[in-house]
Design a protein around this motif. Structure first.
Motif, PDB file in Angstrom:
ATOM      1  N   VAL A   1      -1.583  -7.450   7.461  1.00 12.19           N
ATOM      2  CA  VAL A   1      -1.723  -6.049   7.018  1.00 12.19           C
ATOM      3  C   VAL A   1      -2.812  -5.345   7.829  1.00 12.19           C
ATOM      4  N   ILE A   2      -3.931  -6.024   8.066  1.00 10.47           N
ATOM      5  CA  ILE A   2      -5.006  -5.436   8.880  1.00 10.47           C
ATOM      6  C   ILE A   2      -4.480  -5.060  10.257  1.00 10.47           C
ATOM      7  N   SER A   3      -3.677  -5.932  10.835  1.00  9.44           N
ATOM      8  CA  SER A   3      -3.129  -5.691  12.168  1.00  9.44           C
ATOM      9  C   SER A   3      -2.096  -4.567  12.169  1.00  9.44           C
ATOM     10  N   GLN A   4      -1.258  -4.525  11.140  1.00  9.73           N
ATOM     11  CA  GLN A   4      -0.185  -3.537  11.086  1.00  9.73           C
ATOM     12  C   GLN A   4      -0.701  -2.121  10.828  1.00  9.73           C
ATOM     13  N   LYS A   5      -1.640  -1.973   9.916  1.00  8.10           N
ATOM     14  CA  LYS A   5      -2.097  -0.635   9.503  1.00  8.10           C
ATOM     15  C   LYS A   5      -3.088  -0.020  10.477  1.00  8.10           C
ATOM     16  N   GLY A   6      -3.842  -0.836  11.186  1.00  9.13           N
ATOM     17  CA  GLY A   6      -4.706  -0.324  12.232  1.00  9.13           C
ATOM     18  C   GLY A   6      -6.026   0.279  11.793  1.00  9.13           C
ATOM     19  N   PHE A   7      -6.468   0.016  10.559  1.00  7.94           N
ATOM     20  CA  PHE A   7      -7.752   0.550  10.097  1.00  7.94           C
ATOM     21  C   PHE A   7      -8.897  -0.451  10.261  1.00  7.94           C
ATOM     22  N   GLY A   8      -8.541  -1.718  10.555  1.00  5.78           N
ATOM     23  CA  GLY A   8      -9.575  -2.740  10.689  1.00  5.78           C
ATOM     24  C   GLY A   8     -10.050  -3.285   9.363  1.00  5.78           C
ATOM     25  N   VAL A   9      -9.442  -2.853   8.263  1.00  4.74           N
ATOM     26  CA  VAL A   9      -9.809  -3.336   6.929  1.00  4.74           C
ATOM     27  C   VAL A   9      -8.542  -3.452   6.093  1.00  4.74           C
ATOM     28  N   VAL A  10      -8.671  -4.128   4.961  1.00  6.77           N
ATOM     29  CA  VAL A  10      -7.599  -4.163   3.986  1.00  6.77           C
ATOM     30  C   VAL A  10      -8.232  -4.099   2.596  1.00  6.77           C
ATOM     31  N   GLY A  11      -7.640  -3.271   1.726  1.00 10.27           N
ATOM     32  CA  GLY A  11      -8.121  -3.178   0.351  1.00 10.27           C
ATOM     33  C   GLY A  11      -7.473  -4.244  -0.497  1.00 10.27           C
ATOM     34  N   VAL A  12      -8.227  -4.754  -1.455  1.00  7.13           N
ATOM     35  CA  VAL A  12      -7.728  -5.821  -2.326  1.00  7.13           C
ATOM     36  C   VAL A  12      -7.596  -5.276  -3.742  1.00  7.13           C
ATOM     37  N   THR A  13      -6.428  -5.494  -4.363  1.00  6.87           N
ATOM     38  CA  THR A  13      -6.171  -4.937  -5.692  1.00  6.87           C
ATOM     39  C   THR A  13      -5.885  -6.033  -6.711  1.00  6.87           C
ATOM     40  N   GLU A  14      -6.163  -5.682  -7.948  1.00  9.05           N
ATOM     41  CA  GLU A  14      -5.782  -6.515  -9.098  1.00  9.05           C
ATOM     42  C   GLU A  14      -5.146  -5.590 -10.112  1.00  9.05           C
ATOM     43  N   ALA A  15      -3.888  -5.842 -10.447  1.00  6.23           N
ATOM     44  CA  ALA A  15      -3.136  -4.996 -11.378  1.00  6.23           C
ATOM     45  C   ALA A  15      -3.154  -3.539 -10.918  1.00  6.23           C
ATOM     46  N   GLY A  16      -3.075  -3.322  -9.611  1.00  6.70           N
ATOM     47  CA  GLY A  16      -3.008  -1.972  -9.065  1.00  6.70           C
ATOM     48  C   GLY A  16      -4.331  -1.286  -8.839  1.00  6.70           C
ATOM     49  N   ALA A  17      -5.421  -1.884  -9.309  1.00  2.69           N
ATOM     50  CA  ALA A  17      -6.742  -1.275  -9.161  1.00  2.69           C
ATOM     51  C   ALA A  17      -7.475  -1.863  -7.965  1.00  2.69           C
TER      52      ALA A  17
END
Length: 330
Positions: A234-250
């Protein structure tokens, strides 16, 4: 560039005279503005009421130096929530009177009040019942006598030695236009958001941009129990250099380059929840982009997730420092 000086280091007499003239002009015009402020009366409020009651635009007109000032006043009114347009008196007599219609208000500037080129505009407003606001210095002038509301300029000498060059009079007109525009702006509760709508370009527009104007909605998000192989993808595909982590949508965490380096040993065997930094910094979508830049600078990060305070935990977008740079916020 330097001024010419005598051997003793003082300014040459010619230069001294030029400075004295400049100072005299500025002081004389400043004094005239103070007189104007004290001189304003009910007609100023009546003019504002006429403009607020109009269903059309304010058509501003003037000839010569007054015309240059009128053009600026029209621009200031238009940019602060009062639709306005400048019409040149000469062009008005050759077809542009059609720009002045029922529902409009005419604001005409003339120091003498007897400017010949204004005759057709004055006659047009009288013929079609269009409210006419006059700004002039002579109470007995044609313009003032024909106007529905007349704002009289106080008796103040022009700043030049001959007393004939439009200087003090045009400065007072300009200040009067600013006063009218700001009074209308404040009465209408014109906000910075409204101001931004009329100033989308340049540094001013950039300063008033909101996070939602710059944020991306195709978000780099994964669930906390996702394997790190998926997180890296996901980090590679989206190109922002980060990925957000969610639990139950939050949104509960974020994985950055620093997190990856800290967990290099056995990284691919871990879950996103084990690698993430919890409670990441966020910004509201309606916050100014400058506020997002401040957070990113203070935290030494390059991205912020946009989270609506009314929906805690739910990420609506992501803004990158490069987005702010491209928009001229920085």
């Amino acid at each position: 560039m330097t001024f010419s000086t005598t051997e003793t280091g003082t300014l040459d007499p010619g230069v001294t005279d030029i400075l004295a003239a400049g100072q005299r002009v500025i002081r004389r015009e400043a004094e005239a503005l103070l007189i104007l402020a004290d001189h304003l009366g009910p007609s100023f409020a009546q003019a504002a009421e006429l403009i607020m009651a109009a269903t059309g635009r304010v058509i501003v007109s003037g000839m010569g130096k007054s015309g240059h000032v009128a053009r600026k006043i029209a621009a200031t009114l238009a940019s602060t929530g009062t639709p306005a347009h400048f019409v040149h008196p000469g062009e008005a007599s050759h077809g542009d009177l059609g720009m002045l219609t029922k529902g409009d208000v005419s604001l005409v500037l003339s120091n003498s009040g007897e400017t010949v080129e204004l005759a057709d505009i004055i006659a047009h407003t009288r013929r079609f019942g269009i409210p006419l606001i006059a700004v002039a210095a002579r109470r007995d002038s044609t313009l003032v006598r024909q106007a529905d509301v007349a704002i009289l300029l106080p008796d103040a000498p022009e700043a030049c030695a001959t007393g004939i060059v439009p200087t003090t009079s045009t400065t007072m007109m300009l200040a009067l236009g600013d006063a009218l525009a700001v009074a209308l702006m404040e009465h209408r509760a014109f906000t910075p958001e409204h101001f931004r709508l009329f100033h989308p370009g340049g540094k001013l527009g950039a300063k008033l941009l909101k996070v939602r104007d710059l944020m991306h909605v195709d978000l780099p998000l994964i669930e906390a129990d996702s394997p790190m192989t998926e997180a890296l993808l996901v980090i590679s595909q989206k190109g922002f250099g980060v990925v957000g982590v969610t639990e139950a949508g939050a949104l509960v965490g974020i994985i950055t380059d620093g997190d990856l380096r800290r967990h290099m040993d056995g990284l691919l065997s871990l879950t996103a929840g084990a690698v993430m930094t919890r409670s990441p910094a966020t910004v509201a979508p309606d916050a100014l982009a400058e506020a997002a830049v401040l957070v990113m600078n203070e935290r030494k990060i390059t991205c912020l997730f946009a989270v609506d305070p009314a929906q805690p935990g739910r990420a609506h977008g992501i803004v990158h420092i490069h987005d702010c740079l491209r928009a001229g916020v920085i």
